[in-house]
Design an enzyme around this catalytic site. Structure first.
Site, short mmCIF file in Angstrom:
data_model
loop_
_atom_site.label_atom_id
_atom_site.label_comp_id
_atom_site.label_asym_id
_atom_site.label_seq_id
_atom_site.Cartn_x
_atom_site.Cartn_y
_atom_site.Cartn_z
N ASN A 91 119.77 29.55 47.65
CA ASN A 91 119.74 30.81 48.38
C ASN A 91 119.74 30.59 49.89
O ASN A 91 119.18 29.62 50.39
CB ASN A 91 118.51 31.63 47.98
CG ASN A 91 118.59 32.08 46.54
OD1 ASN A 91 119.66 32.03 45.94
ND2 ASN A 91 117.48 32.49 45.97
N ASP A 149 118.60 33.18 51.78
CA ASP A 149 117.56 34.08 52.30
C ASP A 149 116.31 33.30 52.67
O ASP A 149 116.22 32.09 52.45
CB ASP A 149 117.27 35.20 51.28
CG ASP A 149 116.58 34.68 50.02
OD1 ASP A 149 115.58 33.96 50.12
OD2 ASP A 149 117.05 35.01 48.91
N HIS A 209 122.69 25.58 50.60
CA HIS A 209 123.87 26.30 51.09
C HIS A 209 123.65 26.97 52.44
O HIS A 209 124.33 27.93 52.77
CB HIS A 209 124.31 27.34 50.04
CG HIS A 209 124.77 26.71 48.76
ND1 HIS A 209 124.70 27.34 47.53
CD2 HIS A 209 125.28 25.47 48.51
CE1 HIS A 209 125.16 26.52 46.59
NE2 HIS A 209 125.52 25.39 47.16
N CYS A 245 128.84 24.50 74.49
CA CYS A 245 130.24 24.05 74.65
C CYS A 245 131.26 25.19 74.57
O CYS A 245 132.47 24.93 74.59
CB CYS A 245 130.56 22.98 73.61
SG CYS A 245 130.75 23.63 71.94
P1 NAD Z 1 124.43 34.07 40.39
O1 NAD Z 1 124.49 35.42 41.00
O2 NAD Z 1 125.70 33.40 39.99
O3 NAD Z 1 123.53 34.18 39.07
C1 NAD Z 1 122.31 34.89 39.11
C2 NAD Z 1 121.49 34.44 37.91
O4 NAD Z 1 120.18 34.97 38.06
C3 NAD Z 1 122.02 34.94 36.57
O5 NAD Z 1 122.02 33.86 35.67
C4 NAD Z 1 121.00 36.01 36.12
O6 NAD Z 1 120.76 35.99 34.70
C5 NAD Z 1 119.76 35.56 36.84
N1 NAD Z 1 118.86 36.64 37.22
C6 NAD Z 1 119.17 37.88 37.73
N2 NAD Z 1 118.06 38.59 37.98
C7 NAD Z 1 117.02 37.80 37.63
C8 NAD Z 1 115.61 37.94 37.65
N3 NAD Z 1 115.02 39.08 38.08
N4 NAD Z 1 114.83 36.91 37.21
C9 NAD Z 1 115.40 35.76 36.76
N5 NAD Z 1 116.73 35.55 36.72
C10 NAD Z 1 117.53 36.56 37.15
O7 NAD Z 1 123.56 33.17 41.36
P2 NAD Z 1 123.67 31.63 41.76
O8 NAD Z 1 123.84 30.80 40.54
O9 NAD Z 1 122.53 31.38 42.66
O10 NAD Z 1 125.01 31.51 42.58
C11 NAD Z 1 125.23 32.37 43.68
C12 NAD Z 1 125.67 31.65 44.94
O11 NAD Z 1 125.74 32.62 45.99
C13 NAD Z 1 124.67 30.62 45.38
O12 NAD Z 1 125.37 29.50 45.79
C14 NAD Z 1 123.92 31.25 46.57
O13 NAD Z 1 123.98 30.40 47.70
C15 NAD Z 1 124.71 32.47 46.95
N6 NAD Z 1 123.87 33.72 46.99
C16 NAD Z 1 122.65 33.68 47.60
C17 NAD Z 1 121.85 34.82 47.62
C18 NAD Z 1 120.51 34.75 48.31
O14 NAD Z 1 120.35 33.97 49.26
N7 NAD Z 1 119.51 35.52 47.87
C19 NAD Z 1 122.29 36.00 47.03
C20 NAD Z 1 123.56 36.01 46.43
C21 NAD Z 1 124.33 34.86 46.41
#
Ligand code: NAD
Length: 231
Positions: free
Chosen positions: A86, A88, A103, A135
């Site tokens: 994440n 955030d 990331h 720069c």
């Molecule tokens: P993804 O969105 O692909 O998958 C989310 C996963 O979380 C799913 O498997 C889902 O079942 C699970 N999920 C959803 N709500 C949940 C909850 N309340 N409790 C437990 N599990 C829950 O996410 P990813 O695999 O992290 O890939 C997304 C990419 O995008 C990452 O590389 C990330 O850097 C980026 N991203 C980051 C943020 C953030 O910083 N919060 C948000 C969106 C995307």
């Protein structure tokens, strides 16, 4: 001991996940705002997208899962590492300052030319900088886009070399697949997602919890404490 998290852990803080339906990303095309090269041909829109996301997290608060994991990390500072995909700052808001962000980090902007890096908080990039103060090169969000190198992966592999227990929370496995970490010799592995993912083979995990992270975290904390105390 590694706690490895993805967008799902922040869903209950009101931050959209990537792939779940209704997510923020439904409204955008990945190739236009978060793929390598889009800063070259779509700079303004890309900057605006990340400005919006930076402003959006200002009033978001860590949920119970972030808070309990941070408590655990403070109780076992040498044994436990938090690694997150994440961008955030929910773990930071919960009080942890040494999270490995694979990331990048939404609050930061950086210069690709000279390496200048700054935490601008929750404001638009242009409210602080027109260009790099060192720069004059255009600045960018310190976020890894699809197709770009992710230098922090080297740190992740370093952490994994002596990892004995892995907890995976809130990731679909599409960007980083944690199955291979478990297969490479981690005996104790817990998976917590809302539901099965096509990209994850749940059979490799010793425990699977399909429920909200805030509902799974007490059991996770108990298992981690038991493991660390017995180890
Ligand atoms: P993804 O969105 O692909 O998958 C989310 C996963 O979380 C799913 O498997 C889902 O079942 C699970 N999920 C959803 N709500 C949940 C909850 N309340 N409790 C437990 N599990 C829950 O996410 P990813 O695999 O992290 O890939 C997304 C990419 O995008 C990452 O590389 C990330 O850097 C980026 N991203 C980051 C943020 C953030 O910083 N919060 C948000 C969106 C995307």
């Amino acid at each position: 001991m590694i706690i490895f998290t993805g967008a799902g852990i922040s869903a209950e803080s009101g931050i959209s996940t990537f792939r779940d339906s209704g997510g923020l990303w439904d409204n955008y095309k990945i190739e236009e705002i978060c793929s390598g090269g889009c800063l070259d041909w779509n700079y303004e829109e890309t900057i605006a997208f990340y400005d919006k996301r930076r402003l959006d997290i200002q009033d978001k608060e860590p949920n119970k899962a972030h808070r309990e994991i941070v408590k655990l990390a403070k109780a076992y500072p040498k044994e436990l590492k938090i690694i997150t995909q994440n961008v955030d700052d929910m773990f930071e808001k919960a009080g942890c300052t040494n999270v490995l962000h694979l990331h990048g980090f939404l609050r930061e902007v950086r210069c690709e030319a000279c390496g200048f890096l700054d935490d601008i908080g929750y404001v638009k990039l242009r409210d602080v900088y027109n260009a790099c103060p060192r720069c004059s090169h255009p600045l960018r969000p310190n976020v890894v886009f699809f197709g770009e190198a992710a230098p922090k992966y080297a740190d992740m592999y370093q952490e994994l070399t002596d990892c004995e227990m892995l907890v995976v929370i809130g990731t679909s496995g599409n960007v980083i697949n944690t199955d291979m970490f478990v297969r490479s010799g981690i005996c104790h592995a817990i998976l917590n997602n809302l539901e099965p993912s096509d990209a994850i083979d749940e059979r490799v995990y010793s425990k699977v919890l399909y429920k909200k992270a805030t509902e799974a975290v007490d059991e996770i904390v108990h298992d981690v404490q038991t493991f660390l105390q017995e180890g």
